[in-house]
Design a protein around this motif. Sequence first.
Motif, mmCIF file in Angstrom:
data_model
loop_
_atom_site.group_PDB
_atom_site.id
_atom_site.type_symbol
_atom_site.label_atom_id
_atom_site.label_comp_id
_atom_site.label_asym_id
_atom_site.label_seq_id
_atom_site.Cartn_x
_atom_site.Cartn_y
_atom_site.Cartn_z
ATOM 1 N N LEU A 107 0.835 -1.217 0.000
ATOM 2 C CA LEU A 107 0.000 0.000 0.000
ATOM 3 C C LEU A 107 0.865 1.261 0.000
ATOM 4 C CD1 LEU A 107 -2.951 -0.800 2.462
ATOM 5 C CD2 LEU A 107 -3.148 -0.204 0.019
ATOM 6 N N GLU A 108 1.947 1.235 0.758
ATOM 7 C CA GLU A 108 2.823 2.413 0.759
ATOM 8 C C GLU A 108 3.412 2.631 -0.631
ATOM 9 O OE1 GLU A 108 5.966 2.467 3.729
ATOM 10 O OE2 GLU A 108 6.916 4.173 2.740
ATOM 11 N N ALA A 109 3.886 1.536 -1.243
ATOM 12 C CA ALA A 109 4.429 1.638 -2.602
ATOM 13 C C ALA A 109 3.381 2.196 -3.562
ATOM 14 C CB ALA A 109 4.914 0.267 -3.077
ATOM 15 N N ALA A 110 2.191 1.647 -3.487
ATOM 16 C CA ALA A 110 1.130 2.069 -4.408
ATOM 17 C C ALA A 110 0.772 3.545 -4.186
ATOM 18 C CB ALA A 110 -0.099 1.180 -4.217
ATOM 19 N N LEU A 114 0.888 6.292 -7.004
ATOM 20 C CA LEU A 114 -0.293 7.091 -7.387
ATOM 21 C C LEU A 114 0.015 8.579 -7.366
ATOM 22 C CD1 LEU A 114 -3.337 5.406 -5.605
ATOM 23 C CD2 LEU A 114 -2.873 5.576 -8.078
ATOM 24 N N ALA A 115 0.844 9.000 -6.413
ATOM 25 C CA ALA A 115 1.169 10.426 -6.332
ATOM 26 C C ALA A 115 1.876 10.889 -7.593
ATOM 27 C CB ALA A 115 2.042 10.688 -5.104
ATOM 28 N N ARG A 116 2.639 10.001 -8.192
ATOM 29 C CA ARG A 116 3.392 10.377 -9.387
ATOM 30 C C ARG A 116 2.579 10.145 -10.644
ATOM 31 N NH1 ARG A 116 7.550 7.958 -11.307
ATOM 32 N NH2 ARG A 116 7.284 5.978 -10.213
ATOM 33 N N THR A 117 1.978 8.983 -10.763
ATOM 34 C CA THR A 117 1.295 8.603 -11.989
ATOM 35 C C THR A 117 -0.079 8.068 -11.638
ATOM 36 O OG1 THR A 117 2.255 6.403 -11.850
ATOM 37 C CG2 THR A 117 3.445 8.010 -13.173
ATOM 38 N N PRO A 118 -1.036 8.970 -11.473
ATOM 39 C CA PRO A 118 -2.391 8.515 -11.128
ATOM 40 C C PRO A 118 -2.878 7.504 -12.159
ATOM 41 C CG PRO A 118 -2.214 10.910 -11.042
ATOM 42 C CD PRO A 118 -0.958 10.426 -11.675
ATOM 43 N N ASP A 119 -3.504 6.479 -11.680
ATOM 44 C CA ASP A 119 -3.913 5.377 -12.551
ATOM 45 C C ASP A 119 -5.189 4.800 -11.965
ATOM 46 O OD1 ASP A 119 -3.968 2.251 -12.683
ATOM 47 O OD2 ASP A 119 -2.807 2.843 -14.448
ATOM 48 N N GLY A 120 -6.200 4.710 -12.773
ATOM 49 C CA GLY A 120 -7.497 4.303 -12.257
ATOM 50 C C GLY A 120 -7.512 2.924 -11.651
ATOM 51 N N ASP A 121 -6.892 1.962 -12.340
ATOM 52 C CA ASP A 121 -6.887 0.595 -11.824
ATOM 53 C C ASP A 121 -6.160 0.511 -10.499
ATOM 54 O OD1 ASP A 121 -8.304 -0.204 -13.984
ATOM 55 O OD2 ASP A 121 -6.584 -1.008 -15.099
ATOM 56 N N LEU A 122 -5.016 1.164 -10.455
ATOM 57 C CA LEU A 122 -4.240 1.119 -9.220
ATOM 58 C C LEU A 122 -4.998 1.809 -8.088
ATOM 59 C CD1 LEU A 122 -1.625 0.277 -7.811
ATOM 60 C CD2 LEU A 122 -0.613 2.453 -8.520
ATOM 61 N N ALA A 123 -5.624 2.943 -8.415
ATOM 62 C CA ALA A 123 -6.408 3.648 -7.391
ATOM 63 C C ALA A 123 -7.533 2.759 -6.874
ATOM 64 C CB ALA A 123 -6.956 4.947 -7.960
ATOM 65 N N HIS A 178 -0.303 7.197 2.211
ATOM 66 C CA HIS A 178 -1.612 7.283 1.553
ATOM 67 C C HIS A 178 -2.216 8.673 1.749
ATOM 68 C CE1 HIS A 178 -6.040 6.114 1.218
ATOM 69 N NE2 HIS A 178 -5.527 5.687 0.071
ATOM 70 N N HIS A 179 -2.074 9.191 2.949
ATOM 71 C CA HIS A 179 -2.613 10.510 3.245
ATOM 72 C C HIS A 179 -1.845 11.592 2.500
ATOM 73 C CE1 HIS A 179 -3.331 14.091 5.971
ATOM 74 N NE2 HIS A 179 -4.555 13.704 5.658
ATOM 75 N N ARG A 180 -0.526 11.488 2.533
ATOM 76 C CA ARG A 180 0.274 12.513 1.844
ATOM 77 C C ARG A 180 0.069 12.465 0.339
ATOM 78 N NH1 ARG A 180 5.920 11.806 5.338
ATOM 79 N NH2 ARG A 180 5.085 12.766 7.234
ATOM 80 N N ALA A 181 -0.102 11.262 -0.173
ATOM 81 C CA ALA A 181 -0.150 11.118 -1.627
ATOM 82 C C ALA A 181 -1.544 11.369 -2.183
ATOM 83 C CB ALA A 181 0.322 9.714 -2.027
ATOM 84 N N THR A 182 -2.568 10.974 -1.441
ATOM 85 C CA THR A 182 -3.923 11.055 -2.006
ATOM 86 C C THR A 182 -4.811 12.050 -1.273
ATOM 87 O OG1 THR A 182 -4.881 9.368 -0.548
ATOM 88 C CG2 THR A 182 -3.763 8.588 -2.550
ATOM 89 N N GLY A 183 -4.407 12.478 -0.099
ATOM 90 C CA GLY A 183 -5.270 13.359 0.685
ATOM 91 C C GLY A 183 -6.357 12.618 1.446
ATOM 92 N N SER A 184 -6.545 11.356 1.153
ATOM 93 C CA SER A 184 -7.572 10.581 1.855
ATOM 94 C C SER A 184 -7.125 10.262 3.275
ATOM 95 C CB SER A 184 -7.829 9.272 1.104
ATOM 96 O OG SER A 184 -8.443 8.329 1.973
ATOM 97 N N MET A 424 9.473 -2.261 -3.871
ATOM 98 C CA MET A 424 8.469 -1.441 -4.574
ATOM 99 C C MET A 424 8.315 -0.087 -3.913
ATOM 100 S SD MET A 424 5.408 -4.214 -5.178
ATOM 101 C CE MET A 424 5.779 -5.924 -5.516
ATOM 102 N N ARG A 425 8.262 -0.071 -2.586
ATOM 103 C CA ARG A 425 8.001 1.220 -1.930
ATOM 104 C C ARG A 425 9.200 2.148 -2.025
ATOM 105 N NH1 ARG A 425 8.504 1.565 4.433
ATOM 106 N NH2 ARG A 425 10.141 0.050 4.820
ATOM 107 N N LEU A 426 10.419 1.577 -1.988
ATOM 108 C CA LEU A 426 11.572 2.473 -2.119
ATOM 109 C C LEU A 426 11.670 3.028 -3.531
ATOM 110 C CD1 LEU A 426 13.961 3.870 -0.893
ATOM 111 C CD2 LEU A 426 15.363 1.862 -1.352
ATOM 112 N N LEU A 427 11.462 2.171 -4.523
ATOM 113 C CA LEU A 427 11.530 2.673 -5.909
ATOM 114 C C LEU A 427 10.428 3.696 -6.179
ATOM 115 C CD1 LEU A 427 12.396 -0.453 -8.098
ATOM 116 C CD2 LEU A 427 13.759 1.628 -7.830
ATOM 117 N N ALA A 428 9.229 3.408 -5.695
ATOM 118 C CA ALA A 428 8.112 4.325 -5.967
ATOM 119 C C ALA A 428 8.315 5.676 -5.280
ATOM 120 C CB ALA A 428 6.795 3.697 -5.507
ATOM 121 N N GLY A 429 9.020 5.666 -4.151
ATOM 122 C CA GLY A 429 9.235 6.917 -3.428
ATOM 123 C C GLY A 429 10.662 7.411 -3.521
#
Lengths: 665, 665
Positions: A107-110, A114-123, A178-184, A424-429
């Motif tokens: 979830l952290e990776a995702a 998402l913060a970088r490349t919003p994607d409907g399926d991933l969201a 998740h909060h920082r990236a999506t605001g949720s 995944m989470r280190l590469l994504a962030g």
Amino acid sequence: MPRPRSAAPSATPSSSPSAASERGDTRLGPVRHSPDAEAAFAPAAVAVDGGFWDARREVNGRVSIPQGPGLLESAGNLRNLRLAAGTDKGEFQGAYPFVDSDVYKWLEAAAWQLARTPDGDLADDVARIVSLVAGAQQDDGYLNTWFQLLKGGERYLDLRWGHELYCAGHLIQAAVAHHRATGSSELLDVAVKFADHIDSVFGLPGSGKPLDGVDGHPEVETALVELYRETGEHRYLDLAGYFVDRFGHGLLGGEVYCQDRVPLREATNVEGHAVRQLYLLAAATDLAVETGDGGLRTAAERLWEAMTTTKTHITGGLGAHHDEEDFGDPYELPNERAYCETCAAIASVQWSWRMALLTGEARYSDLVERTLYNGFLAGVSLDGERWLYVNPLQVRDGHTDAGGDQSARRTRWFRCACCPPNVMRLLAGLEHYLASGDDGGLQIHQYVTGRYTGLLDGTGIVVSAETDYPWQGTIGLTVEESPADRPWTLSLRIPQWCGDYRVRVGDSVYDETDAPVTDGWLRLERTWAPGDRIVLDLGIEPRLTAADPRVDAVRGCVAIERGPLVYCLEGVDHPGGGLDDMVLDTTRPLAVKHRPDLLGGVVTVLAAGRRRNIADAGWWPYRTADAGAGDDGQPADEPLELTAIPYYAWANRQDGSMRVWLPTS
Amino acid sequence: MPRPRSAAPSATPSSSPSAASERGDTRLGPVRHSPDAEAAFAPAAVAVDGGFWDARREVNGRVSIPQGPGLLESAGNLRNLRLAAGTDKGEFQGAYPFVDSDVYKWLEAAAWQLARTPDGDLADDVARIVSLVAGAQQDDGYLNTWFQLLKGGERYLDLRWGHELYCAGHLIQAAVAHHRATGSSELLDVAVKFADHIDSVFGLPGSGKPLDGVDGHPEVETALVELYRETGEHRYLDLAGYFVDRFGHGLLGGEVYCQDRVPLREATNVEGHAVRQLYLLAAATDLAVETGDGGLRTAAERLWEAMTTTKTHITGGLGAHHDEEDFGDPYELPNERAYCETCAAIASVQWSWRMALLTGEARYSDLVERTLYNGFLAGVSLDGERWLYVNPLQVRDGHTDAGGDQSARRTRWFRCACCPPNVMRLLAGLEHYLASGDDGGLQIHQYVTGRYTGLLDGTGIVVSAETDYPWQGTIGLTVEESPADRPWTLSLRIPQWCGDYRVRVGDSVYDETDAPVTDGWLRLERTWAPGDRIVLDLGIEPRLTAADPRVDAVRGCVAIERGPLVYCLEGVDHPGGGLDDMVLDTTRPLAVKHRPDLLGGVVTVLAAGRRRNIADAGWWPYRTADAGAGDDGQPADEPLELTAIPYYAWANRQDGSMRVWLPTS
């Protein structure tokens, strides 16, 4: 130990949960100091939009992360959450009490992705899995499917091995991301509820809390600091401080494995389980940043230097033993049995980055660079589908192993699947570990193609960069935005491996003499204006590297390096035999060859060597040392062209031998 | 593969249980061929009555063995037997399903000890514990306290880890020893009943037996062969053959750890858990001896040579990995993480001795000698009270470990106490591994002070020996008894390490030229008469030994050896610093010094060396190889007198560093 107070963090004034994301703060990331932090340096934002890491991250976002939900489903992790929520039927699946953490790390990776490349399926996947997590939480905030489903809900009875707080930590880290990236705040609410529960349970004797204890695997400590940063709730910082200082007092039976042999403040070298040690040190560093605790800072500085000087493999890999997954003795750095867990490389990056932010010293980012390009990146295949849990520096001819998680062969997933979602989470962030700012300017720690953004007195500093690093040593930088008539310092890290550099600013060229490096930094103070050009040239010729003579495992050997990359030989490039009998000729020059066709595009290093013809000496492989001196009766060696590839790219073609350290005689 | 049939075994005609001991056969021992055996050589009896091994055995008999019952009582092993018999109350104590085997190994040791030195107290202990074992046996012959007490009596459900047949094997071995040594059949009756039970359960599909399976830990196989030899009951031999050939067929999930990856007959190198592999190979060799199975012999010969050539430490130690206690890859022979379990050294002696009896080849006893004096003997302290489970070849300065069984520190007893009683039984029965006889004469495999007794055409051959071996290379031999007018061959093993020897027979002196060694044997054929004197002088100068260049772990190093002894440095002999920074000067001669005051009396080897002064290179221990060549800026080294002690005697003074392999540059 007095340190300069930073003005930069004060430029991020919000401490309320929502403000940070609402105002579009570009300093998102897994390490964000609070306004009260005692650190000189704050992370600066970087957008990576080309080059080496962009390619690795593209695979991460396109292949690795999207495969996560399916793998977590088939391994049972997601169903365990449904079982705990009462929405599915069946048996708990998984061999370890920490299987929930695989979900949280994903979830952290995702979230970063998402913060970088919003994607409907991933969201959609993220929203679905966040709901599963929320549904599994118990009314009082507790959440751990192993204990809920297998242990009759009994809690905290086995803190050494239970991993309940460890899992909570990864949940909190995911929620902050998740909060920082999506605001949720959906996952953040779960995390806050769990953190409050933990805070109601754990505390010093006399505190009125029912339990004085720590988790056998540190992780919740850094997470609680980040939760404090995200929510402004000081209780979480205090709780993190309590946990960090309760290790080493026998609450875990004094086990060195669990970091309980000695308090961190008294330790003289890293020890025990490597990932546990490094997560704990990252938390200590966070606390030093937030509280100005000089004792923790001194301990962290001492332990970092002891670790790098005596217990770090050339790849940045950490952990000498398969057994216990722990550090060995000083200078005990084996090759074929190097453990160098992928998670330990990740933990090392996380800790060293915090040290860089605490101290502003370039050497911490030297180790981050070395680890990222070598010990870390080898953990994932080029296609993003297969993983290494351990990262040896040698695989022998005829190697056999029993398979399983600790195999020297890439594997699709692990029984103990801690490493893949951690990668995944280190590469994504990754962009969060590349640059920093202080009230004097911008520091570029890692060179990527993209945009580096700092803040100076509330005004943006933007520097764009273009580079083919690490294949080339040239980095072209352009000032895009700068406060007018306000001098500031652009600090460029000159890597520890680099003995030769030049920098051009406008039409002027400087070298070591007239633009000296101090403490690893080349500092260019100017009144910069948009359009100003800086070109940094780092000498990147391939080199042979030797180890401290106390590293017995590599006596009589050298390694090939080029720029930040450690190289290795693979059997597949040396047909007609293996690598156990090869010798490098150090008197012949190294050559480089660009190979866009190979391994996604690499620069290979070519060297001259030979293949030993070893006479059959019968059944006993030891003989009197002076017998046969002068190679009497030994068959002549055969010449052998050696082709070295970057270590991170090994094991992407076929199983076979590999070695980083090359015998020279 | 045709082999000469031996007349010697036919000289021991009895196959009934009682006859062997009744007629005072001196060939008692853990390996005694049946009359039908297809082996050229039979064990010959040796009485050790002075010198090196007598001293070690005196401690074994006076200290180690008598302490056994108390330790087995406090560890719970004996009470478990009473619990199973229903004569005591309480909880099962012990962490493993094989705890009964500790009792059986101790009983075997005590039996051999009683045979040599009858002692009332020990006899009472043995009788008492034999009764406990008999009382715990179930009516149908089954006996395993773990399964009887903890598993509700369920049997054979976990053959991989249950160790039920493994324990049965040690029970049978103990019973055979007890019967041979004391003539009592009390324990033998228990063993026969258990063996009959096992024979009723296990067999090939279609055999009418309910279960087709093997035990995850071989051991019952050699035991069943010995039980066949002791009782003449061919079913036990057949059952052993069935078990040996059922490994490698996936009955244990194909696990390499359990010897189930490939059938022994097809294997190309030793692999998996070292003790398991070696016990299985000992059984295969016993079967080759008893049945003339050429396929098993070929496999055993192939695997022995592969093991010694590629997977044996210089000490004879076996097993490269802590994790899984297993063999590593070829030439993977680490120093500080050498596993070299004491039990693996014992298993290696047992297997190699069987190979020597099968083939008559001296090289098998070369390895026995090396293992006995080094990798095996280091497993017990000089005072007989503390043990090493693992036997590393290096302990670093500042070594720390978490303690426990696999610590590099001597320990009073282990949670997994397999090694101590295994050492006791080998030392107590050591005389059984020293000499052999065939129809041509007597072969002396190991040199001790004592009497070697063979049989030739029913007439005794007795040769007495006096020697200060291994401290001196001179062995004085006297023919005490010999058949009149019947030439026979006295074969003396010239050790593989010995490049220089002389032998005097009467007044004649011979050297390599006129008394050549063939296949490791110096064969002296004469019509010997009582009083004939032979003096063998083995050149025993200290030497430096180097390894095959594929042994990466010791590149650039040599070891000091003298005679059969491997030497090591200990930190305690080198005050003012540790050993991590030492260098041996190979250009200066080695010297020896007799030290009757040291470590029970040893010969030390003195060498010249130096202590490196390693310049502080900052936080990173790797640097460009040609930088600093010529020692520019390096502080000068300091001279260092090196004192090497026999490896077997290490860790008898204080904790500290140790190393066998010494850097030379």
